[in-house]
Design a protein around this motif. Structure first.
Motif, PDB file in Angstrom:
ATOM      1  N   TRP A 180       0.724  -1.153   0.155  1.00  0.00           N
ATOM      2  CA  TRP A 180      -0.056   0.019  -0.034  1.00  0.00           C
ATOM      3  C   TRP A 180       0.973   1.261  -0.004  1.00  0.00           C
ATOM      4  CZ3 TRP A 180      -1.292  -4.544   2.252  1.00  0.00           C
ATOM      5  CH2 TRP A 180      -2.585  -5.198   1.989  1.00  0.00           C
ATOM      6  N   VAL A 181       1.960   1.038   0.591  1.00  0.00           N
ATOM      7  CA  VAL A 181       2.796   2.321   0.597  1.00  0.00           C
ATOM      8  C   VAL A 181       3.368   2.556  -0.611  1.00  0.00           C
ATOM      9  CG1 VAL A 181       5.179   3.100   1.582  1.00  0.00           C
ATOM     10  CG2 VAL A 181       3.556   2.092   2.999  1.00  0.00           C
ATOM     11  N   GLU A 182       3.994   1.534  -1.495  1.00  0.00           N
ATOM     12  CA  GLU A 182       4.461   1.567  -2.950  1.00  0.00           C
ATOM     13  C   GLU A 182       3.340   2.307  -3.666  1.00  0.00           C
ATOM     14  OE1 GLU A 182       5.960  -1.038  -6.328  1.00  0.00           O
ATOM     15  OE2 GLU A 182       6.449  -1.643  -4.301  1.00  0.00           O
ATOM     16  N   ALA A 183       2.110   1.620  -3.554  1.00  0.00           N
ATOM     17  CA  ALA A 183       1.094   2.227  -4.598  1.00  0.00           C
ATOM     18  C   ALA A 183       0.622   3.412  -4.291  1.00  0.00           C
ATOM     19  CB  ALA A 183      -0.253   1.436  -4.143  1.00  0.00           C
ATOM     20  N   TRP A 184       0.837   4.114  -3.053  1.00  0.00           N
ATOM     21  CA  TRP A 184       0.349   5.383  -2.621  1.00  0.00           C
ATOM     22  C   TRP A 184       1.642   6.308  -2.986  1.00  0.00           C
ATOM     23  CZ3 TRP A 184       2.925   8.309   1.464  1.00  0.00           C
ATOM     24  CH2 TRP A 184       2.223   9.684   1.510  1.00  0.00           C
ATOM     25  N   VAL A 185       2.570   5.932  -2.847  1.00  0.00           N
ATOM     26  CA  VAL A 185       3.904   6.646  -3.543  1.00  0.00           C
ATOM     27  C   VAL A 185       4.030   7.066  -4.842  1.00  0.00           C
ATOM     28  CG1 VAL A 185       6.412   7.139  -3.709  1.00  0.00           C
ATOM     29  CG2 VAL A 185       5.478   6.315  -1.404  1.00  0.00           C
ATOM     30  N   THR A 186       3.748   5.710  -5.573  1.00  0.00           N
ATOM     31  CA  THR A 186       3.889   5.852  -7.185  1.00  0.00           C
ATOM     32  C   THR A 186       2.494   6.325  -7.768  1.00  0.00           C
ATOM     33  OG1 THR A 186       3.352   3.392  -7.286  1.00  0.00           O
ATOM     34  CG2 THR A 186       5.714   4.131  -7.032  1.00  0.00           C
ATOM     35  N   GLY A 187       1.317   6.199  -7.138  1.00  0.00           N
ATOM     36  CA  GLY A 187       0.258   6.390  -7.804  1.00  0.00           C
ATOM     37  C   GLY A 187      -0.441   5.232  -8.581  1.00  0.00           C
ATOM     38  N   ASP A 188       0.273   4.083  -8.421  1.00  0.00           N
ATOM     39  CA  ASP A 188      -0.058   2.993  -9.367  1.00  0.00           C
ATOM     40  C   ASP A 188      -1.009   1.998  -8.796  1.00  0.00           C
ATOM     41  OD1 ASP A 188      -0.052   1.106 -11.168  1.00  0.00           O
ATOM     42  OD2 ASP A 188       2.087   0.285 -10.885  1.00  0.00           O
ATOM     43  N   LYS A 189      -2.284   2.188  -9.419  1.00  0.00           N
ATOM     44  CA  LYS A 189      -3.474   1.480  -8.786  1.00  0.00           C
ATOM     45  C   LYS A 189      -3.859   0.366  -9.899  1.00  0.00           C
ATOM     46  CE  LYS A 189      -3.848   4.397  -5.420  1.00  0.00           C
ATOM     47  NZ  LYS A 189      -3.528   4.091  -4.049  1.00  0.00           N
ATOM     48  N   ARG A 190      -3.031  -0.044 -10.694  1.00  0.00           N
ATOM     49  CA  ARG A 190      -3.655  -0.797 -11.871  1.00  0.00           C
ATOM     50  C   ARG A 190      -3.147  -2.262 -11.192  1.00  0.00           C
ATOM     51  NH1 ARG A 190       0.640   0.347 -16.309  1.00  0.00           N
ATOM     52  NH2 ARG A 190       1.989   0.615 -14.161  1.00  0.00           N
ATOM     53  N   HIS A 191      -3.843  -3.350 -11.939  1.00  0.00           N
ATOM     54  CA  HIS A 191      -3.722  -4.803 -11.864  1.00  0.00           C
ATOM     55  C   HIS A 191      -2.344  -5.132 -12.292  1.00  0.00           C
ATOM     56  CE1 HIS A 191      -7.795  -4.965 -10.601  1.00  0.00           C
ATOM     57  NE2 HIS A 191      -7.816  -6.058 -10.344  1.00  0.00           N
ATOM     58  N   HIS A 192      -1.502  -5.855 -11.825  1.00  0.00           N
ATOM     59  CA  HIS A 192      -0.293  -6.479 -12.290  1.00  0.00           C
ATOM     60  C   HIS A 192      -0.185  -8.109 -12.078  1.00  0.00           C
ATOM     61  CE1 HIS A 192       1.641  -2.484 -12.588  1.00  0.00           C
ATOM     62  NE2 HIS A 192       1.002  -2.352 -11.271  1.00  0.00           N
ATOM     63  N   HIS A 193      -0.003  -8.703 -13.533  1.00  0.00           N
ATOM     64  CA  HIS A 193       0.208 -10.096 -13.441  1.00  0.00           C
ATOM     65  C   HIS A 193       1.439 -10.506 -14.054  1.00  0.00           C
ATOM     66  CE1 HIS A 193      -3.946 -10.396 -12.669  1.00  0.00           C
ATOM     67  NE2 HIS A 193      -4.401  -9.370 -13.785  1.00  0.00           N
ATOM     68  N   VAL A 194       2.293  -9.407 -14.544  1.00  0.00           N
ATOM     69  CA  VAL A 194       3.703  -9.625 -15.115  1.00  0.00           C
ATOM     70  C   VAL A 194       4.630  -9.129 -14.067  1.00  0.00           C
ATOM     71  CG1 VAL A 194       5.523  -9.348 -16.854  1.00  0.00           C
ATOM     72  CG2 VAL A 194       3.115  -9.739 -17.518  1.00  0.00           C
ATOM     73  N   ASN A 195       5.488  -9.764 -13.713  1.00  0.00           N
ATOM     74  CA  ASN A 195       6.716  -9.630 -12.778  1.00  0.00           C
ATOM     75  C   ASN A 195       7.630  -8.472 -13.196  1.00  0.00           C
ATOM     76  OD1 ASN A 195       5.675 -11.082 -10.728  1.00  0.00           O
ATOM     77  ND2 ASN A 195       6.694 -12.775 -11.205  1.00  0.00           N
ATOM     78  N   THR A 196       8.122  -7.861 -12.211  1.00  0.00           N
ATOM     79  CA  THR A 196       9.114  -6.786 -12.519  1.00  0.00           C
ATOM     80  C   THR A 196      10.416  -7.350 -12.199  1.00  0.00           C
ATOM     81  OG1 THR A 196       7.577  -5.091 -11.936  1.00  0.00           O
ATOM     82  CG2 THR A 196       9.917  -4.299 -12.163  1.00  0.00           C
ATOM     83  N   ARG A 197      11.600  -7.050 -13.151  1.00  0.00           N
ATOM     84  CA  ARG A 197      12.958  -7.406 -12.784  1.00  0.00           C
ATOM     85  C   ARG A 197      13.442  -6.593 -11.966  1.00  0.00           C
ATOM     86  NH1 ARG A 197      16.404  -6.814 -17.937  1.00  0.00           N
ATOM     87  NH2 ARG A 197      17.589  -8.534 -17.102  1.00  0.00           N
ATOM     88  N   PRO A 198      14.228  -7.315 -10.856  1.00  0.00           N
ATOM     89  CA  PRO A 198      14.487  -6.309  -9.648  1.00  0.00           C
ATOM     90  C   PRO A 198      15.337  -5.055  -9.981  1.00  0.00           C
ATOM     91  CG  PRO A 198      14.682  -8.817  -9.236  1.00  0.00           C
ATOM     92  CD  PRO A 198      14.535  -8.575 -10.733  1.00  0.00           C
ATOM     93  N   ARG A 199      16.121  -5.077 -10.924  1.00  0.00           N
ATOM     94  CA  ARG A 199      16.802  -3.761 -11.278  1.00  0.00           C
ATOM     95  C   ARG A 199      15.930  -2.593 -11.877  1.00  0.00           C
ATOM     96  NH1 ARG A 199      19.895  -6.185 -16.676  1.00  0.00           N
ATOM     97  NH2 ARG A 199      20.385  -8.031 -14.804  1.00  0.00           N
ATOM     98  N   ASN A 200      14.707  -3.153 -12.430  1.00  0.00           N
ATOM     99  CA  ASN A 200      13.703  -2.214 -12.806  1.00  0.00           C
ATOM    100  C   ASN A 200      12.970  -1.445 -11.964  1.00  0.00           C
ATOM    101  OD1 ASN A 200      14.716  -2.628 -15.549  1.00  0.00           O
ATOM    102  ND2 ASN A 200      13.055  -4.187 -16.042  1.00  0.00           N
ATOM    103  N   ALA A 201      13.206  -1.877 -10.678  1.00  0.00           N
ATOM    104  CA  ALA A 201      12.739  -1.117  -9.259  1.00  0.00           C
ATOM    105  C   ALA A 201      13.624  -0.949  -8.458  1.00  0.00           C
ATOM    106  CB  ALA A 201      11.611  -1.977  -8.834  1.00  0.00           C
ATOM    107  N   PRO A 202      14.510  -0.002  -8.392  1.00  0.00           N
ATOM    108  CA  PRO A 202      15.691   0.299  -7.664  1.00  0.00           C
ATOM    109  C   PRO A 202      15.379   0.392  -6.440  1.00  0.00           C
ATOM    110  CG  PRO A 202      15.756   2.006  -9.423  1.00  0.00           C
ATOM    111  CD  PRO A 202      15.001   0.891  -9.562  1.00  0.00           C
TER     112      PRO A 202
END
Length: 541
Positions: free
Chosen positions: A351-373
């Protein structure tokens, strides 16, 4: 030639159930559920297999264990303890180890499976965190995972306290001290838990019921809920070719996944059985029965409790005395603060990440760790924090083995407790950004081919070739940072939620999250066919 049909004895019951429950439709629909094909998903499966092994071996052990603190004189097969007074719990554990056929093997398989269960849960949670698989709509399953790990710690504490040997009794003594350290109600909690003065006669029977009934039932409920939610929401998937947010891409549940998961269960059981047969663990006959006046050298709890042991060892002996009462900070802070920071922060993070980034979308594909430093650096800082406390739980062993002062090791961990996570955060974030720059360079300029060209004017250069389609798809899966809208529009009107201390805090956190993001240029891709033998499944919101 007529088609073969099932025998009437089989077909009749199946028809009966199908007419009333619609089971045929259910199985047809769910046997084709798609499972992504990536090795990291096996971490959660190992936790499930370990839990099954724990239940099976635990049932075996309950047939001979006697959860009683009543005193007896040992007259079993282990000669060094013959004639020694001990509790029935300790005597029955010796009986299982030396007189029950296969008893010692089952004890050790049970203990190794418990360690593997906790390790696989932790590894699975780290995989989920670093790939962002906890994001909407999977926040509830993330909380269930944290709850399972917490219950596993309590289950382990109750389990290795049951034999009433010297090591487990020492652990219970620490538990008693932690309970007494709770402000105002600590003494009442301690007396209620132990049924009187330590050690009392009730603690082992009570822990036994907690260990074999209460916590296993809660864990079984959480495992069931976790599987049901996962089944409905479907797995996340790694960013591979043909994978998108609209479909899961992989192998069907039947027959491919069923065959693989059955083999993995047998492999897991085989490894745990080999450890149980050849790697000694918790030899209680060497420790002897619990004696409040004795303690074994280099006593260590199971690894997952090491963080609490370490925090107790490095905490200064602080206490507050006021109005005739003593508040023991040296016990209260280590018991509540470290795990409160790690688990509390982990529970709030989605919830903290969604609040900071404003990202409220559904996610079904993972993120590579390097792309979220920022996320990756925070995770590594938490692992460093946890790992340092875990090592601090063995400060006496480290001092002995490396021939350094015990006080030096204690002060080392007191300093690195604060400095280590900060350094880990900074270094990890810089590594992630460096890897992002490399990815952007590959997409923009291609990969080095090893072919050296000479221009007409005599200059040498290396020819670059475009990245392979599969590699390029992974690189382009990175989402460029989504900047927060400006605090004020062109007319000077403040944006909703941007006013006040909370709004300013969110704006600053968003800038810290996004300002050094390395963009990777996107390219249009045409539709490519799915590999033979694999299927896709649409995700519905």
């Amino acid at each position: 030639m007529s088609e073969a049909t099932a025998p009437k004895a089989v077909e009749a019951p199946l028809t009966f159930l199908d007419d009333r429950l619609g089971s045929t439709t259910f199985f047809k629909r769910n046997m084709k559920k798609v499972f992504p094909d990536h090795w990291s998903f096996m971490l959660g499966e190992i936790a499930l297999y370990s839990f099954i092994i724990l239940l099976l071996t635990g049932v075996f052990l309950t047939l001979w264990f006697r959860p009683s603190m009543g005193e007896v004189v040992y007259d079993g097969s282990y000669v060094p303890l013959k004639g020694v007074k001990m509790s029935e719990a300790y005597a029955s554990t010796l009986h299982i180890s030396f007189d029950v056929r296969g008893g010692l093997l089952m004890r050790q398989i049970h203990h190794w499976a418990a360690l593997l269960f906790m390790a696989s849960i932790l590894a699975h949670m780290l995989r989920v965190f670093f790939t962002g698989a906890y994001r909407k709509p999977r926040e509830l399953n993330w909380l269930i995972g944290i709850g399972m790990f917490t219950l596993g710690m309590l289950e382990g504490l109750a389990g290795y306290s049951l034999p009433d040997d010297l090591l487990s009794g020492t652990g219970l003594r620490i538990t008693q001290g932690v309970a007494e350290g709770i402000p105002v109600v600590g003494t009442y909690v301690y007396m209620f838990l132990f049924g009187g003065e330590f050690p009392g006669q009730d603690i082992v029977p009570r822990l036994y019921m907690v260990h074999i009934l209460l916590i296993p039932a809660l864990l079984l409920g959480l495992v069931t809920a976790h599987m049901m939610i996962m089944w409905v929401q479907k797995h996340t998937a790694m960013p591979v070719k043909n994978q998108s947010e609209k479909q899961v891409y992989g192998y069907p549940f039947y027959p491919v996944f069923m065959a693989k998961t059955g083999a993995y269960f047998l492999f897991t059981f085989g490894v745990v059985a080999l450890f149980g047969a050849f790697a000694q663990i918790n030899p209680i006959w060497l420790f002897g029965p619990y004696d409040p006046g004795a303690i074994s050298s280099a006593s260590q709890p199971d690894w997952y409790m090491g963080v609490l042991e370490g925090s107790l060892r490095i905490m200064p002996g602080w206490e507050i005395n006021a109005w005739g009462h003593t508040l023991s900070l040296s016990v209260l802070i280590p018991a509540a603060l470290p795990l409160g920071i790690v688990f509390g922060g982990a529970a709030a993070w989605p919830w903290v990440e969604a609040w900071v980034t404003g990202d409220k979308r559904h996610h079904h594909v993972n993120t590579r760790p390097r792309n979220a430093p920022v996320r990756t650096a925070t995770g590594v800082a938490a692992v460093t924090f946890y790992g340092l406390l875990w090592l601090a739980g063995a400060n006496d062993v480290l001092a002995d083995k490396f021939h350094v002062s015990l006080f030096a090791t204690t002060w080392f961990f007191r300093v690195t407790f604060f400095v280590g996570p900060v350094i880990a955060f900074i270094v990890t974030k810089r590594i992630c950004l460096g890897l992002q720059r490399k990815d952007a360079d590959i997409v923009g300029h291609g990969v080095e081919s090893g072919v050296i060209l000479m221009s007409p004017d005599g200059k040498f250069s290396e020819r670059h070739e475009p990245a392979r389609d599969e590699e390029k798809h992974v690189l382009l899966s990175k989402e460029n940072a989504r900047l927060q809208p400006p605090d004020r529009d062109a007319s000077g009107i403040p944006a909703p939620g941007s006013k006040g201390p909370i709004g300013h805090l969110r704006s600053r956190l968003n800038r810290a999250w996004t300002y050094d993001d390395i963009p990777v240029e996107e390219h249009e891709h045409g539709h490519e066919e799915i590999e033979s033998g694999r299927t896709s499944q649409e995700i519905k919101h």
